[in-house]
Design an enzyme around this catalytic site. Sequence first.
Site: not given
Length: 267
Positions: A95, A197, A233
């Site tokens: 990720r 991220k 989210e």
Amino acid sequence: MEIKIKKATLKKRKAKPTDESKLGFGQIFTDHFFNIKYKEGKGWYDPVIEPYRPLQLDPAAMCLHYGQEIFEGLKAYRGKDGAIYLFRPVENIKRMNASAERLCMPPMDEAVFLDALKKLVILEKDWIPSGAGTSMYIRPTMIATEAALGVHPASEYLLFIIVGPVGAYYPQGFSPTKMYVSEEYVRAVRGGIGYTKAAGNYAASLYASRIATNMGYTQVMWLDAVERKYVEEVGTSNIFFLIGDELITPPLAGSILPVSPAILLSN
């Protein structure tokens, strides 16, 4: 790639926390950290685990001006048998490399990355708490360090990993989270960098988060940026709903961070 290890002297090592019920989150860091440099044309070089210290950055370092900064978050746990476990580290590495690709940053070799994680956690294993709800938090970060102005991908980077013992993320511990649904502000939009991220995603969430905090809520529940009606989210986590016998999660359509198996580190 060989990772050098330079241990802190006993005199310079920190006192470990004695009360695991007061660890909090992100306030305590261990004696060592990992870092490795990158330069275009040379690749990644000088991997080392060394005593924890402040970073030195040029005021023109591009991460400070154009936001090329990404990170990950994962944990190491002490099992009932005394063994140390990492939870899905390879998925976090993948990720982070996906985040790097989107922000035009260099990917890190997965094997080297995982080796660095293991070596650092094992070196600092005595810092891993054993109480219920505690763990060692691991924060890999990559920043652009080239000293230059002008909007373009940097040619130099630093990747570092810091670790520290943690308890519950929220001050109220593991009790239910009180959430505020933001209908005015959005965190990310499809086509942007919401699925990475990146530090900028979190900066964009702070204003609505402060509003929620001032109203007595713990976190923001973010809606989609187009119609403002579909749940995407929560500020610090993904979310799912159990309706009847069906488990429902928001679709991974480019605006939210995807959730990144466990491996045994040592007996």
